[in-house]
Design an enzyme around this catalytic site. Sequence first.
Site, PDB file in Angstrom:
ATOM      1  N   MET A  46     -60.994  -7.468 -25.734  1.00 29.54           N
ATOM      2  CA  MET A  46     -61.783  -6.919 -25.918  1.00 29.54           C
ATOM      3  C   MET A  46     -62.371  -6.911 -24.240  1.00 29.54           C
ATOM      4  SD  MET A  46     -65.110  -9.751 -27.541  1.00 29.54           S
ATOM      5  CE  MET A  46     -64.189 -11.166 -25.757  1.00 29.54           C
ATOM      6  N   ASN A  47     -64.444  -6.488 -23.971  1.00 27.47           N
ATOM      7  CA  ASN A  47     -63.908  -7.040 -22.601  1.00 27.47           C
ATOM      8  C   ASN A  47     -65.560  -6.231 -22.435  1.00 27.47           C
ATOM      9  OD1 ASN A  47     -62.840  -3.807 -22.415  1.00 27.47           O
ATOM     10  ND2 ASN A  47     -64.574  -3.171 -20.679  1.00 27.47           N
ATOM     11  N   ASP A  48     -66.608  -6.467 -21.882  1.00 31.44           N
ATOM     12  CA  ASP A  48     -68.144  -6.099 -21.907  1.00 31.44           C
ATOM     13  C   ASP A  48     -68.615  -6.685 -23.145  1.00 31.44           C
ATOM     14  OD1 ASP A  48     -67.024  -5.332 -19.070  1.00 31.44           O
ATOM     15  OD2 ASP A  48     -68.438  -3.322 -19.673  1.00 31.44           O
ATOM     16  N   GLN A  85     -67.147  -4.582 -25.976  1.00 32.66           N
ATOM     17  CA  GLN A  85     -65.707  -3.271 -25.415  1.00 32.66           C
ATOM     18  C   GLN A  85     -64.327  -3.363 -25.873  1.00 32.66           C
ATOM     19  OE1 GLN A  85     -66.337   0.041 -23.789  1.00 32.66           O
ATOM     20  NE2 GLN A  85     -67.696  -0.561 -24.738  1.00 32.66           N
ATOM     21  N   SER A 111     -69.590   1.279 -22.390  1.00 28.70           N
ATOM     22  CA  SER A 111     -70.891  -0.310 -21.976  1.00 28.70           C
ATOM     23  C   SER A 111     -72.108   0.827 -22.397  1.00 28.70           C
ATOM     24  CB  SER A 111     -70.628  -0.778 -21.180  1.00 28.70           C
ATOM     25  OG  SER A 111     -69.945  -2.138 -21.181  1.00 28.70           O
ATOM     26  N   ARG A 160     -72.168   5.419 -15.794  1.00 32.56           N
ATOM     27  CA  ARG A 160     -72.137   4.477 -17.210  1.00 32.56           C
ATOM     28  C   ARG A 160     -72.931   3.272 -16.884  1.00 32.56           C
ATOM     29  NH1 ARG A 160     -67.113   4.225 -13.695  1.00 32.56           N
ATOM     30  NH2 ARG A 160     -66.685   2.587 -13.378  1.00 32.56           N
ATOM     31  N   GLU A 214     -71.325  -1.228 -11.456  1.00 33.05           N
ATOM     32  CA  GLU A 214     -71.032  -1.886 -13.183  1.00 33.05           C
ATOM     33  C   GLU A 214     -71.839  -2.571 -14.102  1.00 33.05           C
ATOM     34  OE1 GLU A 214     -66.122  -0.569 -13.701  1.00 33.05           O
ATOM     35  OE2 GLU A 214     -66.537  -2.749 -13.630  1.00 33.05           O
ATOM     36  N   TRP A 242     -60.980  -8.990 -14.041  1.00 35.43           N
ATOM     37  CA  TRP A 242     -60.359  -7.106 -14.103  1.00 35.43           C
ATOM     38  C   TRP A 242     -58.904  -7.640 -13.474  1.00 35.43           C
ATOM     39  CZ3 TRP A 242     -60.370  -4.056 -18.136  1.00 35.43           C
ATOM     40  CH2 TRP A 242     -60.974  -3.229 -18.220  1.00 35.43           C
TER      41      TRP A 242
HETATM   42  O1  LIG Z   1     -64.823  -0.625 -21.022  1.00 39.16           O
HETATM   43  C1  LIG Z   1     -65.637   0.447 -20.013  1.00 39.16           C
HETATM   44  C2  LIG Z   1     -66.179  -0.395 -19.728  1.00 39.16           C
HETATM   45  O2  LIG Z   1     -65.865  -1.562 -19.135  1.00 39.16           O
HETATM   46  C3  LIG Z   1     -66.158  -1.575 -17.570  1.00 39.16           C
HETATM   47  C4  LIG Z   1     -66.762  -2.739 -16.977  1.00 39.16           C
HETATM   48  O3  LIG Z   1     -65.790  -3.906 -17.183  1.00 39.16           O
HETATM   49  O4  LIG Z   1     -65.224  -0.822 -16.471  1.00 39.16           O
HETATM   50  C5  LIG Z   1     -64.470  -1.147 -16.080  1.00 39.16           C
HETATM   51  C6  LIG Z   1     -63.409   0.261 -15.434  1.00 39.16           C
HETATM   52  O5  LIG Z   1     -62.450  -0.166 -15.318  1.00 39.16           O
HETATM   53  C7  LIG Z   1     -61.510  -1.019 -15.900  1.00 39.16           C
HETATM   54  O6  LIG Z   1     -60.585  -1.077 -16.825  1.00 39.16           O
HETATM   55  C8  LIG Z   1     -59.644  -0.323 -16.339  1.00 39.16           C
HETATM   56  C9  LIG Z   1     -58.662   0.256 -17.622  1.00 39.16           C
HETATM   57  O7  LIG Z   1     -57.842  -0.829 -17.284  1.00 39.16           O
HETATM   58  C10 LIG Z   1     -58.213  -0.906 -14.629  1.00 39.16           C
HETATM   59  O8  LIG Z   1     -57.440   0.067 -14.557  1.00 39.16           O
HETATM   60  C11 LIG Z   1     -59.545  -1.310 -13.764  1.00 39.16           C
HETATM   61  O9  LIG Z   1     -58.768  -1.500 -12.820  1.00 39.16           O
HETATM   62  C12 LIG Z   1     -60.801  -1.758 -14.294  1.00 39.16           C
HETATM   63  O10 LIG Z   1     -61.515  -2.473 -13.567  1.00 39.16           O
HETATM   64  O11 LIG Z   1     -63.043   0.664 -17.638  1.00 39.16           O
HETATM   65  C13 LIG Z   1     -63.014   1.770 -16.650  1.00 39.16           C
HETATM   66  C14 LIG Z   1     -62.031   2.762 -17.372  1.00 39.16           C
HETATM   67  O12 LIG Z   1     -60.875   2.801 -16.699  1.00 39.16           O
HETATM   68  C15 LIG Z   1     -63.189   2.429 -15.573  1.00 39.16           C
HETATM   69  O13 LIG Z   1     -63.949   3.400 -14.927  1.00 39.16           O
HETATM   70  C16 LIG Z   1     -64.191   1.029 -14.875  1.00 39.16           C
HETATM   71  O14 LIG Z   1     -63.932   0.918 -13.679  1.00 39.16           O
HETATM   72  C17 LIG Z   1     -67.765  -0.925 -17.447  1.00 39.16           C
HETATM   73  O15 LIG Z   1     -68.143   0.003 -16.617  1.00 39.16           O
HETATM   74  C18 LIG Z   1     -67.439   0.612 -18.618  1.00 39.16           C
HETATM   75  O16 LIG Z   1     -68.433   0.855 -19.360  1.00 39.16           O
END
Ligand SMILES: OC[C@H]1O[C@@](CO)(OC[C@@]2(O[C@H]3O[C@H](CO)[C@@H](O)[C@H](O)[C@H]3O)O[C@H](CO)[C@@H](O)[C@@H]2O)[C@@H](O)[C@@H]1O
Length: 544
Positions: A43-45, A63, A106, A173, A226, A320
């Site tokens: 789970m995330n956001d 998420q 999200s 996004r 974000e 993260w």
């Molecule tokens: O689940 C996607 C939503 O989560 C958000 C904010 O939490 O974006 C996070 C984001 O990056 C993270 O996940 C990556 C994959 O594990 C990781 O590599 C990175 O270090 C993290 O910061 O997820 C997307 C896809 O990787 C990336 O574009 C984002 O920075 C939110 O913005 C998204 O809607």
Amino acid sequence: MKFSIISTLLTATLAVASPIELKYGNESLNRPLVHFTPNHGWMNDPNGLWYDEKEELWHYYFQYNPNDTVWGLPLYWGHATSKNLTTWDQEKIAIEPLSDDSGAYSGSMVVDYNNTSGFFDNTTDPRQRAVAIWTYNTPDSESQYISYSTDGGYTFTNYDSNPVLTINSTQFRDPKVMWHDETQKWIMVVAKSQQFKIAIYSSPDLKNWTHESDFTQEGYLGFQYECPGLSRFTVPQTNETGFTNSSSTDKWALFISINPGSPQGGSSTQYFLGEFNGTHFTTDHSNTNVIDLGKDYYALQNFFNSPDGSVYGIAWASNWAYCNFVPTDPWRSSASLVRKFTLEEFQANPETSILNIKSTPVIDYDSLNFGETSSYHNETLDTENPINYDLAKNFDGLIEFNLTYRVNNSAFGKADFADLSLYLIGEANSNEYIQLGFEGNAASFFIDRGHSEVPFVQNPLFTDKISVNNQPSQYINSQVSEYKVHGIADRNILELYFNDGSQVSTNTYFFTGGNFIGQVQLEVGIDDVFQIEEFEVRQMTLKI
Ligand SMILES: OC[C@H]1O[C@@](CO)(OC[C@@]2(O[C@H]3O[C@H](CO)[C@@H](O)[C@H](O)[C@H]3O)O[C@H](CO)[C@@H](O)[C@@H]2O)[C@@H](O)[C@@H]1O
């Protein structure tokens, strides 16, 4: 030892079976009780927070990767509901991506009471006309989709003319939508993440969106913006100390999460206070504020509506920088407690009062049973007489404490480490503890979560020592200041509210053999400095 046991309830029954063991078996000695966790998977956001006025039910989506305990595609919207904002029931997945290499990223939820979208007819109660606005992520683009529910938020139908908003970008996004009364329009804030822009769009019907403005390059930038959010607050009235505010009775807060590269390390959530006129957000001051000073509070989202009109929100209680290594199984990540946010006049220092968002944890105490409570009042602590308090064995690992203390600043020297330290000591292994304390020369609170034999805790990005510059809750005289801290430790999450929530620090922690606290100890490093006004600790568990 000067504490007194005020009440002893339930200790016999608790040893037999806790509700968490019944629900999850033995896998979850460190699964929090009043912080939502998915029963399995990643789970995330928080997403799509709304309140169903008809059913008097809170909806929380998130998420969700049900196929693994790390982030990955395909990514879904998981779903949970609650009657009391304290205990949650996980529901079926609510929104699915269109292919396995994509994600339902999200977004937010609105209640389209007046059917501006035209998705509803009279068979759907106006209070349940839920429309989700979310980002559809594919390898080639991020664009905004809408989906509607005619069954109170459990299942969703995608609009057949999606996307409703696209700008030919892979970094666009996290739409958060609200209704703006004055302009009678929907307002969306959405991140053009790597341009450091929060774009503001308006719409009459959730389907057609007009770009109004960009809020850009303000505050901490980190790597990207974000999960933005825009909320309206009521300004507190001018008080007798002469604090003045703008003539408007409203104030707006724009929340922006940054990841990676936040000043705390990894990811965190900042906000700006200012005005919103229906098209543009402008800040009152160029300062940025951090809503939670801990390491584990990201992607805060506020509910679309609430029964009392107040602002309530939930964050993802992880970071993260280390989330994929956190030692829980078969799930990863927790939500924060729900918090109620209000504006307050905050005495930033003796000369200046500023507007600040105050956080109050929402806990429905009626859904909890209480074990022992220890209470201690009006004592000056000395080094020979710490307070030691053994908690009931095999309790459920949820404790709450309130500590109010006075610091005599004339009673220690510049070279003294003048600390008041509260130790939360592990039940399974007493070498493991969290140290929480205040040091007089720094006038700062500190948290040390590094005294653990769990290998993950050695991850340098987990940052075992965290501090919070702490203002007195009152100045008693020129030498003596008073401070307050309210703590909730729930298996592996500690939420600390300073001075009734003027400042907050949320941090996870991990012990071997589960995260039960066996003993609490309050001690000082130097005599005659600290006066304990109140120290109360109580153990709690869920009612079955
Ligand atoms: O689940 C996607 C939503 O989560 C958000 C904010 O939490 O974006 C996070 C984001 O990056 C993270 O996940 C990556 C994959 O594990 C990781 O590599 C990175 O270090 C993290 O910061 O997820 C997307 C896809 O990787 C990336 O574009 C984002 O920075 C939110 O913005 C998204 O809607």
